[in-house]
Each structure stands twice: as C-alpha cells, then as structure tokens.
Design an enzyme around this catalytic site. Structure first.
Site, PDB file in Angstrom:
ATOM      1  N   TYR A  77       0.821  -1.226   0.000  1.00  0.00           N
ATOM      2  CA  TYR A  77       0.000   0.000   0.000  1.00  0.00           C
ATOM      3  C   TYR A  77       0.848   1.268   0.000  1.00  0.00           C
ATOM      4  CZ  TYR A  77      -3.516  -3.318   1.848  1.00  0.00           C
ATOM      5  OH  TYR A  77      -4.356  -4.391   2.050  1.00  0.00           O
ATOM      6  N   HIS A 135       1.812 -10.890   1.968  1.00  0.00           N
ATOM      7  CA  HIS A 135       0.525 -10.456   1.422  1.00  0.00           C
ATOM      8  C   HIS A 135      -0.172 -11.602   0.668  1.00  0.00           C
ATOM      9  CE1 HIS A 135      -1.663  -6.530   0.581  1.00  0.00           C
ATOM     10  NE2 HIS A 135      -2.450  -7.458   0.124  1.00  0.00           N
TER      11      HIS A 135
HETATM   12  N1  LIG Z   1      -4.420  -9.379   2.458  1.00  0.00           N
HETATM   13  C1  LIG Z   1      -5.130  -9.013   1.412  1.00  0.00           C
HETATM   14  O1  LIG Z   1      -4.917  -9.515   0.296  1.00  0.00           O
HETATM   15  C2  LIG Z   1      -6.223  -7.994   1.557  1.00  0.00           C
HETATM   16  C3  LIG Z   1      -7.095  -7.764   0.472  1.00  0.00           C
HETATM   17  C4  LIG Z   1      -8.126  -6.848   0.635  1.00  0.00           C
HETATM   18  C5  LIG Z   1      -8.279  -6.171   1.829  1.00  0.00           C
HETATM   19  N2  LIG Z   1      -7.404  -6.380   2.859  1.00  0.00           N
HETATM   20  C6  LIG Z   1      -7.535  -5.642   4.158  1.00  0.00           C
HETATM   21  O2  LIG Z   1      -8.894  -5.572   4.556  1.00  0.00           O
HETATM   22  C7  LIG Z   1      -9.301  -4.197   4.686  1.00  0.00           C
HETATM   23  C8  LIG Z   1     -10.767  -4.014   4.379  1.00  0.00           C
HETATM   24  O3  LIG Z   1     -11.147  -4.622   3.159  1.00  0.00           O
HETATM   25  P1  LIG Z   1     -11.683  -3.838   1.861  1.00  0.00           P
HETATM   26  O4  LIG Z   1     -11.075  -2.495   1.803  1.00  0.00           O
HETATM   27  O5  LIG Z   1     -11.479  -4.773   0.733  1.00  0.00           O
HETATM   28  O6  LIG Z   1     -13.249  -3.697   2.010  1.00  0.00           O
HETATM   29  P2  LIG Z   1     -14.404  -3.599   3.111  1.00  0.00           P
HETATM   30  O7  LIG Z   1     -13.837  -3.286   4.458  1.00  0.00           O
HETATM   31  O8  LIG Z   1     -15.262  -4.797   2.929  1.00  0.00           O
HETATM   32  O9  LIG Z   1     -15.250  -2.353   2.565  1.00  0.00           O
HETATM   33  C9  LIG Z   1     -14.775  -1.039   2.689  1.00  0.00           C
HETATM   34  C10 LIG Z   1     -15.866  -0.063   2.248  1.00  0.00           C
HETATM   35  O10 LIG Z   1     -16.956  -0.098   3.167  1.00  0.00           O
HETATM   36  C11 LIG Z   1     -17.313   1.244   3.527  1.00  0.00           C
HETATM   37  N3  LIG Z   1     -17.775   1.272   4.906  1.00  0.00           N
HETATM   38  C12 LIG Z   1     -17.111   0.909   6.038  1.00  0.00           C
HETATM   39  N4  LIG Z   1     -17.872   1.102   7.128  1.00  0.00           N
HETATM   40  C13 LIG Z   1     -19.041   1.619   6.683  1.00  0.00           C
HETATM   41  C14 LIG Z   1     -20.234   2.054   7.339  1.00  0.00           C
HETATM   42  N5  LIG Z   1     -20.379   1.965   8.671  1.00  0.00           N
HETATM   43  N6  LIG Z   1     -21.241   2.534   6.566  1.00  0.00           N
HETATM   44  C15 LIG Z   1     -21.119   2.610   5.229  1.00  0.00           C
HETATM   45  N7  LIG Z   1     -20.007   2.223   4.538  1.00  0.00           N
HETATM   46  C16 LIG Z   1     -18.986   1.735   5.276  1.00  0.00           C
HETATM   47  C17 LIG Z   1     -16.027   2.062   3.401  1.00  0.00           C
HETATM   48  O11 LIG Z   1     -16.364   3.417   3.168  1.00  0.00           O
HETATM   49  P3  LIG Z   1     -15.607   4.669   3.876  1.00  0.00           P
HETATM   50  O12 LIG Z   1     -14.127   4.482   3.609  1.00  0.00           O
HETATM   51  O13 LIG Z   1     -16.202   5.840   3.203  1.00  0.00           O
HETATM   52  O14 LIG Z   1     -15.886   4.628   5.357  1.00  0.00           O
HETATM   53  C18 LIG Z   1     -15.331   1.372   2.228  1.00  0.00           C
HETATM   54  O15 LIG Z   1     -15.739   1.969   1.013  1.00  0.00           O
HETATM   55  C19 LIG Z   1      -8.340  -3.459   3.743  1.00  0.00           C
HETATM   56  O16 LIG Z   1      -8.242  -2.101   3.998  1.00  0.00           O
HETATM   57  C20 LIG Z   1      -7.045  -4.213   4.016  1.00  0.00           C
HETATM   58  O17 LIG Z   1      -6.466  -3.787   5.231  1.00  0.00           O
HETATM   59  C21 LIG Z   1      -6.394  -7.294   2.749  1.00  0.00           C
END
Ligand SMILES: NC(=O)c1ccc[n+]([C@@H]2O[C@H](COP(=O)([O-])OP(=O)(O)OC[C@H]3O[C@@H](n4cnc5c(N)ncnc54)[C@H](OP(=O)(O)O)[C@@H]3O)[C@@H](O)[C@H]2O)c1
Length: 304
Positions: A77, A135
């Site tokens: 990131y 990762h």
């Molecule tokens: N190891 C890997 O390969 C891998 C892959 C993907 C993700 N990850 C990790 O997992 C984390 C989260 O996963 P993700 O980013 O894929 O998706 P996610 O957490 O499933 O979804 C994030 C989205 O949900 C919205 N959101 C969060 N809380 C909310 C609420 N209370 N009301 C309305 N909308 C809400 C956020 O908007 P706002 O930002 O506007 O609040 C954002 O657009 C990543 O940041 C990363 O650290 C790891």
C-alpha cells in the site's frame, strides 16, 4: 469484551482498521483530474471527494482516536510514512497499538523482503511491528519469504508472524519447513463467502483468523438483502454493525476499511448486543461462495 486494555494482556483487539493505500477506495468509480468520484451507497448519490495525503492521515488518525488499536497495513500500500504521521497526530502511544505490515508480492519477486521491511519500519517511525505477514503466498517464493520473515522475528523486529491468503495446503507447506509457526492469518471472509471449512482449519491449528473485505466491499447482493433490513430493526443496529458482529461471534477478527469518522465510530459500536443463534445461522445462509478478490491457486503472480 471491551477493546480497551486487551493489548495489555498481549491479546488482540476484536476488530481491526485497514486503511489500505491512499489512492484506493472500494467505492471509487473513476478518476478525473486527480479528483475521485465516489458512490455513497448510504445516501445513494455520487459525490466528489479529493483524495489528498492530509485527508488520509486525518482519517487514520481519527480511526485511532475513535478506538481502533489494530492497524492492518502492507508494504503493497505504500512505505508506511503516512501511517507514521497519522500515529503521531493521533497522540496514541506506540505501546497501545498493534501494527501489522505485510511483505508485498513485488518484494517476494525481487528478493527484497528485508529492505522493504526496514523501509516500512522507518515509515511507521517505530523499531518493531507487532505482526508481520506476507501479502500473498506467491507460488515458488513464499516459503523462502517465510524463512526471511523468521529471521526478522528472531532478530526482535517482529512480535508475531502471520500469513495472508493461504489455503490449507499453503499452511501445511509452511508447517513442513518452518522454525516458527504462523500465529495469525487473514483471508477473504464475508456473508457472501463464509469460508467455514478454512476458518475451522486455521482454528484447529491455533491460528487466529482475520477477515478481510469483511463487508464484501458493500456489494449490492449483500447490502440489499431483506434479511439484513429485518435484523436492523430487530437489533436496532445498522446492517454493517450486524455483519461485523457476526464476524466477532464467529471468533473472527474483521478488518474494515472505513475512512469516514462517522463510519469508524459506528463500526466500533458492536459490543453492546448479541445476535441470537438463529440469526447467526440466517447470516451464514447468505453464503454463495462468491469470492471478490483473487484465488491464490488461480491468479497471475507476475502482475498481482
Ligand atoms: N491481504 C489481502 O490480500 C487484503 C485484500 C483486501 C483487503 N485487505 C484488508 O482488509 C481491509 C478491508 O477490506 P476492503 O477495503 O477490501 O473492504 P471492506 O472493508 O469490505 O469495505 C470497505 C468499504 O466499506 C465502507 N464502509 C465501512 N464502514 C461503513 C459504514 N459503517 N457505513 C457505510 N459504509 C462503510 C467504506 O467506506 P468509507 O471508507 O467511506 O468509510 C469502504 O468503502 C483493507 O483495507 C485491508 O487492510 C487485505
């Protein structure tokens, strides 16, 4: 259980904050002259939000001030310097935080695991991380990566070793060569993709499970479900809180990306109610095995 104080017992908070990279949002629709358009599905309208460094730092700092203590980051990131600035800005002591970073796939391919790790430490402004994961289990490389990670652990720069995106066979390969076993692992889990057998395998091996993409990135097939609307009314919580609570009751640590202060506050407010067994089963039943991210056994590691 409360969030506060858990770290002092050397345990992990029950929810983590994953800020992701600065130039990315699951709601991002398109880029135009440095301004990103976001679809706000809560208000159901498009609006413009410039993605600036200061905004990112403010969001991460705000997440810490709201109460998040587990930060989920990866060298994929960035170099971690914005996280370092956010920690400073938040005023939260380093000892109160659990900092995770991950080895990027690029560093695995370039054999620069160590160099990348120290760059990230410098960016964070700290001399250790709490959790180091890779990762992805990059084919033919991840076992060498694991050995490099073990060295960093033995040298005291890492408190706990972990993995990401591992199927059972990846873990078994690690078990067969490792000096130190993984203590924590993350993979994609949400109600559209519940991954029960894999969760059970991790638990059977005493490996803590983190759920990433825990909200299914606000996928329409999830957020429009009448079941969730019914549960919102029953528990007086919004459906995001219900999904996060479902993770916690499954014994899984949800990682959530929430850059808005309002979302951060709301997402932490999940420890004063309990879903009953019947509703847990109803949410389990949403599963359609729909993977939103990559399958480590079927993806192109030359570009991922
Ligand atoms: N190891 C890997 O390969 C891998 C892959 C993907 C993700 N990850 C990790 O997992 C984390 C989260 O996963 P993700 O980013 O894929 O998706 P996610 O957490 O499933 O979804 C994030 C989205 O949900 C919205 N959101 C969060 N809380 C909310 C609420 N209370 N009301 C309305 N909308 C809400 C956020 O908007 P706002 O930002 O506007 O609040 C954002 O657009 C990543 O940041 C990363 O650290 C790891």
């Amino acid at each position: 259980m409360k969030l506060e104080g858990l770290l002092k017992n050397n345990t992990i908070p029950q929810i983590g904050f994953g800020p992701g990279g600065m130039g990315y949002s699951p709601k991002m629709k398109k880029q135009k002259k440095g301004i990103f358009l976001f679809l706000d599905k809560v208000q159901n309208k498009l609006y413009r939000r410039p993605l600036a460094q200061n905004k990112y730092i403010d969001s991460v700092s705000s997440a810490l001030q709201q109460g998040f203590r587990l930060i989920d980051y990866s060298s994929a990131y960035g170099d971690g310097s914005l996280i370092g600035k956010a920690i400073k800005k938040s005023g939260i002591a380093r000892s109160e935080l659990l900092l995770t970073t991950r080895v990027s796939n690029a560093a695995q391919r370039n054999h620069s695991v160590r160099e990348e790790f120290f760059k990230c430490l410098e960016g964070f402004g700290t001399d250790y991380v709490d959790i180091l994961q890779f990762h992805w289990p990059v084919t033919d490389l991840y076992l060498d990566t694991w050995r490099e990670m073990e060295k960093l652990y033995e040298e005291g720069y890492v408190k706990h070793l972990g993995v990401a995106n591992c199927h059972q066979h990846h873990l078994e390969a690690i078990f067969s060569i490792c000096k130190h076993r993984p203590e924590i692992g993350q993979f994609e889990i949400h109600p559209l993709f519940t991954q029960k057998p894999l969760i059970e395998f991790y638990k059977s091996q005493d490996i803590l499970v983190e759920a990433y993409t825990s909200l299914a990135r606000y996928d329409d097939r999830l957020v429009r479900l009448p079941l969730l609307k019914r549960l919102e009314q029953k528990y007086h919580k919004n459906f995001i809180q219900i999904i996060l609570r479902w993770h916690v009751q499954n014994g899984v640590i949800p990682l959530v990306r929430c850059l808005s202060k309002q979302h951060q506050k709301s997402n932490l407010n999940i420890f004063d109610f309990e879903l009953d067994a019947e509703d847990m089963a109803h949410i389990d039943g949403i599963n359609i095995n729909s993977r939103l991210r990559y399958d480590p056994d079927n993806c192109d590691f030359s570009i991922l």
